[in-house]
Scaffold this motif. Sequence first.
Motif, PDB file in Angstrom:
ATOM      1  N   ALA A 194      20.905  50.463  24.184  1.00  0.00           N
ATOM      2  CA  ALA A 194      22.099  50.032  23.459  1.00  0.00           C
ATOM      3  C   ALA A 194      22.970  49.129  24.335  1.00  0.00           C
ATOM      4  O   ALA A 194      23.539  48.134  23.865  1.00  0.00           O
ATOM      5  CB  ALA A 194      22.897  51.250  22.989  1.00  0.00           C
ATOM      6  N   LEU A 195      23.075  49.476  25.612  1.00  0.00           N
ATOM      7  CA  LEU A 195      23.868  48.660  26.535  1.00  0.00           C
ATOM      8  C   LEU A 195      23.258  47.270  26.678  1.00  0.00           C
ATOM      9  O   LEU A 195      23.974  46.256  26.657  1.00  0.00           O
ATOM     10  CB  LEU A 195      23.934  49.348  27.900  1.00  0.00           C
ATOM     11  N   GLU A 196      21.949  47.227  26.827  1.00  0.00           N
ATOM     12  CA  GLU A 196      21.283  45.927  26.990  1.00  0.00           C
ATOM     13  C   GLU A 196      21.504  45.039  25.773  1.00  0.00           C
ATOM     14  O   GLU A 196      21.782  43.836  25.896  1.00  0.00           O
ATOM     15  CB  GLU A 196      19.788  46.154  27.221  1.00  0.00           C
ATOM     16  N   ARG A 197      21.428  45.605  24.590  1.00  0.00           N
ATOM     17  CA  ARG A 197      21.624  44.826  23.374  1.00  0.00           C
ATOM     18  C   ARG A 197      23.087  44.409  23.212  1.00  0.00           C
ATOM     19  O   ARG A 197      23.383  43.294  22.763  1.00  0.00           O
ATOM     20  CB  ARG A 197      21.166  45.640  22.171  1.00  0.00           C
ATOM     21  N   THR A 198      23.998  45.286  23.582  1.00  0.00           N
ATOM     22  CA  THR A 198      25.425  44.962  23.478  1.00  0.00           C
ATOM     23  C   THR A 198      25.792  43.812  24.401  1.00  0.00           C
ATOM     24  O   THR A 198      26.485  42.874  24.006  1.00  0.00           O
ATOM     25  CB  THR A 198      26.279  46.196  23.818  1.00  0.00           C
ATOM     26  N   ILE A 199      25.312  43.869  25.636  1.00  0.00           N
ATOM     27  CA  ILE A 199      25.638  42.818  26.606  1.00  0.00           C
ATOM     28  C   ILE A 199      24.964  41.506  26.211  1.00  0.00           C
ATOM     29  O   ILE A 199      25.533  40.427  26.402  1.00  0.00           O
ATOM     30  CB  ILE A 199      25.226  43.256  28.018  1.00  0.00           C
ATOM     31  N   GLU A 200      23.776  41.606  25.615  1.00  0.00           N
ATOM     32  CA  GLU A 200      23.105  40.385  25.181  1.00  0.00           C
ATOM     33  C   GLU A 200      23.952  39.629  24.160  1.00  0.00           C
ATOM     34  O   GLU A 200      24.009  38.386  24.164  1.00  0.00           O
ATOM     35  CB  GLU A 200      21.740  40.714  24.578  1.00  0.00           C
ATOM     36  N   ALA A 201      24.618  40.359  23.286  1.00  0.00           N
ATOM     37  CA  ALA A 201      25.402  39.734  22.216  1.00  0.00           C
ATOM     38  C   ALA A 201      26.842  39.446  22.633  1.00  0.00           C
ATOM     39  O   ALA A 201      27.559  38.755  21.905  1.00  0.00           O
ATOM     40  CB  ALA A 201      25.401  40.636  20.984  1.00  0.00           C
ATOM     41  N   ALA A 202      27.273  39.954  23.781  1.00  0.00           N
ATOM     42  CA  ALA A 202      28.674  39.821  24.195  1.00  0.00           C
ATOM     43  C   ALA A 202      28.907  38.495  24.908  1.00  0.00           C
ATOM     44  O   ALA A 202      28.012  37.917  25.511  1.00  0.00           O
ATOM     45  CB  ALA A 202      29.068  40.985  25.096  1.00  0.00           C
ATOM     46  N   ARG A 203      30.154  38.048  24.847  1.00  0.00           N
ATOM     47  CA  ARG A 203      30.544  36.845  25.573  1.00  0.00           C
ATOM     48  C   ARG A 203      31.114  37.252  26.925  1.00  0.00           C
ATOM     49  O   ARG A 203      32.017  38.081  27.005  1.00  0.00           O
ATOM     50  CB  ARG A 203      31.604  36.069  24.791  1.00  0.00           C
ATOM     51  N   PRO A 204      30.606  36.685  28.010  1.00  0.00           N
ATOM     52  CA  PRO A 204      31.089  37.080  29.335  1.00  0.00           C
ATOM     53  C   PRO A 204      32.497  36.575  29.614  1.00  0.00           C
ATOM     54  O   PRO A 204      32.936  35.564  29.061  1.00  0.00           O
ATOM     55  CB  PRO A 204      30.073  36.424  30.288  1.00  0.00           C
ATOM     56  N   VAL A 205      33.181  37.299  30.464  1.00  0.00           N
ATOM     57  CA  VAL A 205      34.511  36.881  30.899  1.00  0.00           C
ATOM     58  C   VAL A 205      34.352  35.719  31.877  1.00  0.00           C
ATOM     59  O   VAL A 205      33.491  35.740  32.755  1.00  0.00           O
ATOM     60  CB  VAL A 205      35.241  38.065  31.585  1.00  0.00           C
TER      61      VAL A 205
END
Length: 216
Positions: A194-205
């Motif tokens: 779930a973390l891997e998928r969330t970070i994949e879709a998230a925009r980095p700071v």
Amino acid sequence: MRLDIPVDPDAPEARRWLEDELAKPEYTAAQPTWFDRLMQQVGDWFAQLFSGAGAVPAELVWLVVVAVVVALVVVGLLVFGVPRLRRRRTSAAPLFDDGDVRDLATLRRAAEAAAARGDWALAIEERFRALVRGLVDRELVRVHPGTTAHGFARTASTRFPDATDGLDAAAAAFDGVRYLGRSGDAAAYDAVTALERTIEAARPVAIAADLAESVG
């Protein structure tokens, strides 16, 4: 001693003096380059073109302008070279201390296959590697053979501060199954997935540097 100084040189002598004077470095450096002369000619041509543009169709004028601009761009590329563009690396950076250079899709398939047969330790390890590979491919972190799971998690947290706790937990799960002999379980695997998928879709700071510093 009396010196004879020619104050009224003849034509050949005067020409020689002029050539010697113009050959001095300060005069040579001040001379326009071929590019300067080209730009001057182009500017004069444009001035003449637009001064009589009343008899020339506007479409033809703009077509000529575009052609000249394209020609100048080509000349600039030939003279100054093609700008260096930022490109993704063509070879994969090895992960951790075992030189793993598998791509993201391969790591995900390996994680899913291990989970399907209930090998949770391997599934967690492969899914965490997929997490790392995804961020490396996006050029958000750098890794080297000495990179640790927690070192990666600290650096990734600077780009995804909302995922700090999840990254720490995923790093601990990876270390547990890889180095401490833990068997892992479905819950830990699902959390890393779930973390891997969330970070994949998230925009980095955004940070000051284009890339995060190498982690250790």
